[in-house]
Design an enzyme around this catalytic site. Structure first.
Site, PDB file in Angstrom:
ATOM      1  CB  CYS A 142      49.669  40.841  40.727  1.00 54.83           C
ATOM      2  SG  CYS A 142      48.463  40.642  39.207  1.00 54.83           S
ATOM      3  CG  ASP A 172      20.650  33.325  30.889  1.00 50.42           C
ATOM      4  OD1 ASP A 172      19.570  33.568  30.609  1.00 50.42           O
ATOM      5  OD2 ASP A 172      21.456  33.556  30.222  1.00 50.42           O
ATOM      6  CB  CYS A 217      45.170  40.969  43.134  1.00 54.13           C
ATOM      7  SG  CYS A 217      45.833  39.863  41.904  1.00 54.13           S
ATOM      8  CB  CYS A 219      47.256  44.366  39.336  1.00 53.68           C
ATOM      9  SG  CYS A 219      46.243  43.543  40.656  1.00 53.68           S
TER      10      CYS A 219
HETATM   11 ZN   LIG Z   1      46.470  41.066  39.903  1.00 61.14          ZN
END
Ligand SMILES: [Zn+2]
Length: 521
Positions: free
Chosen positions: A283, A86, A280, A278
């Site tokens: 988590c 950017d 993942c 979640c």
């Molecule tokens: Zn998670």
């Protein structure tokens, strides 16, 4: 620029963008990577499947100067995927002015071997008066033009395959967005970026955002589109459906710093979470209490990682919906997570361009729930087909409520109707699809749709203007001498309604559906 479109649904597309550092599959989220203070490693981003990142050329210039030119931005970031830079336009928005000339920033982006570079722009953001926004647009266009002219004069040693992105500005002023997009397209840019909806997002002004994207897509329907500063899981389906291919954001980190935990329908404050929605790696590693007990820096990093998993998951879910031809259903589900988003999706009824990428035939049945669904591209297309349908030499029309068995001509009811009404044009009807001539009732989506029939009696006829339109058109152009309507509760309401011209014009014979069925003729 090579941008190969593989699959489409609505205005969304799964595409492959060719860049000097590899192919990038779109739609994709583009994580913002800070050139100096990046606490999530780029190798983690790569391992999660982010093959493109964006960094700020202005900060890199200020901090590294010549070192960045000698090493190249890929070595500075330790990332061998595609890097977009950017120009620093966002810093313009934040600090109102920056100390760099447009051509200096352009040359620097080339010298550090950026894959996708952006001319220095002046973001209009949201809430600028028209005159001021126009000045910003003109300044951006001037910079863009000078940058391309300057680059075409340079030797192409380092610019082989490098892409220049045309920054579209204009904010909520739709004619400025159109003007900006058209001008950049004429200049020869082949990838475009819609500027700075960050403030719109923060204000939850999703309708204005949708309108901005729609204005831009009318000018640039086919080329790849980047949306600057869009990183909320809730808005991803919306912007992809409207035709944005990439969108960058630092949201994963900014939210984490603020203890905000992303999930598929928004964000939660960490302190208010009892269960992580979640699974993942983050988590499953921590309980909520353990996460809260972490040192702030560590917690920010772990939360940011989780947020990245959510963003990645959202992109995958959207792509899966595109592959299944269920993006409309997916967007409508998501829209129920926030009233402002729900408001924005109502605009879809005005967006005929959503039909361009929608397949003529889909394997899956169309699920129809709500009044907005009568505006689905598949339905509009069917209604258009019916409006061109001419019943040959039939003087009599019979309208019958669409049964759940498809196609209608294979049903017993159809046979009974044929016997009772000789040489009649037999059609079924459905609040969403309108009139369905039995000759074409095996065509998608007449043959493939599911609607909650038991709710028809609760529908308000004012909510189904396309039904009335379809009925009026069909009866007007086909010159029937006699019309027989076997009316279910929805049709009874239509026939009693003020908008109904059919009763006045044709004095149809009306039979009640329940009674007709009971009589077993
Ligand atoms: Zn998670």
């Amino acid at each position: 620029v090579s941008f190969e479109i593989r699959y489409t649904d609505l205005a969304a597309r799964i595409g492959i963008l060719d860049t000097p550092h590899g192919l990038v599959e779109t739609p994709t989220f583009v994580p913002v990577v800070h050139p100096v203070r990046q606490s999530i490693s780029t190798s983690f981003l790569r391992s999660l499947g982010f093959h493109i990142v964006i960094t700020n050329a202005y900060i890199a210039l200020r901090h590294y100067g010549r070192e960045a030119i000698e090493k190249g931005i890929h070595n500075i970031l330790n990332y061998d995927g595609t890097i977009m830079t950017d120009s620093g336009g966002y810093q313009v928005l934040e600090y109102r002015s920056i100390q760099a000339e447009p051509l200096q920033i352009a040359q620097f982006q080339r010298d550090i071997r950026s894959d996708i570079a952006v001319p220095l722009d002046k973001p209009t953001g949201y809430g600028l008066k028209y005159e001021k926004a126009k000045r910003f647009v003109d300044e951006t266009l001037k910079n863009a033009k000078e940058t391309l002219a300057f680059m075409s004069k340079q030797d192409y040693y380092h610019t082989e395959g490098m892409l220049w992105l045309g920054p579209i500005q204009g904010g909520e002023h739709s004619d400025l967005v159109s003007y900006s997009a058209t001008s950049l397209d004429k200049m020869g840019f082949n990838i475009f970026g819609l500027g700075s909806p960050v403030e719109l997002m923060e204000a939850y002004e999703f309708s204005i955002l949708a309108q901005m994207i729609s204005n831009m897509k009318h000018r640039i329907p086919a080329k790849p589109i980047h949306l600057f500063g869009a990183g909320h899981p809730l808005t991803i389906p919306l912007v992809v459906a409207l035709g944005c291919d990439m969108f960058d954001s630092a949201s994963y980190m900014l939210y984490a710093k603020d203890n905000r935990y992303m999930h598929a329908y928004g964000t939660l404050r960490l302190e208010e979470i009892s269960y992580f929605p979640c699974c993942c790696s983050i988590c499953t590693e921590y309980t909520v209490d353990e996460m809260l007990a972490l040192q702030p820096e560590k917690r920010t990093v772990e939360l940011a990682k989780h947020n990245l998993y959510v963003l990645k998951g959202e992109i995958s879910a959207v792509k899966q919906a595109i592959m299944q031809g269920r993006l409309w259903e997916y967007v409508m589900q998501k829209a129920r997570a926030h009233p402002k988003l729900f408001e924005a999706i109502q605009l879809f009824k005005n967006y005929e361009f959503l039909g361009d990428g929608t397949s003529l035939f889909k394997e899956k049945a169309l699920f129809l729930f709500d009044t907005i669904d009568q505006y689905r591209p598949e339905i509009r297309r069917f209604q258009n087909m019916v409006s061109n349908f001419r019943s040959t030499d039939k003087k009599k029309l019979v309208l019958y409520p669409e049964p759940s068995v498809h196609p209608f001509y294979c049903t017993k009811e159809y046979g009974r109707l044929l016997k009772r009404f000789k040489n009649a044009q037999i059609c079924t009807y459905n609040p969403f699809l309108g009139v369905i001539p039995s000759e074409i009732c095996d065509i998608y989506p007449a043959s493939h749709n599911l609607t909650p029939r038991s709710l028809y009696s609760e529908y308000l006829i004012e909510d189904y203007p396309t039904f009335i339109e379809s009925l009026t058109k069909f009866t007007t152009v086909n010159h029937f001498e006699e019309i027989i309507i076997i009316a279910d509760s929805f049709m009874h309401k239509i026939l009693c309604g003020d908008n109904n011209t059919i009763t006045r014009q044709f004095q149809p014979q009306i039979l009640d559906y329940e009674e007709y069925i009971a009589s077993k003729v």
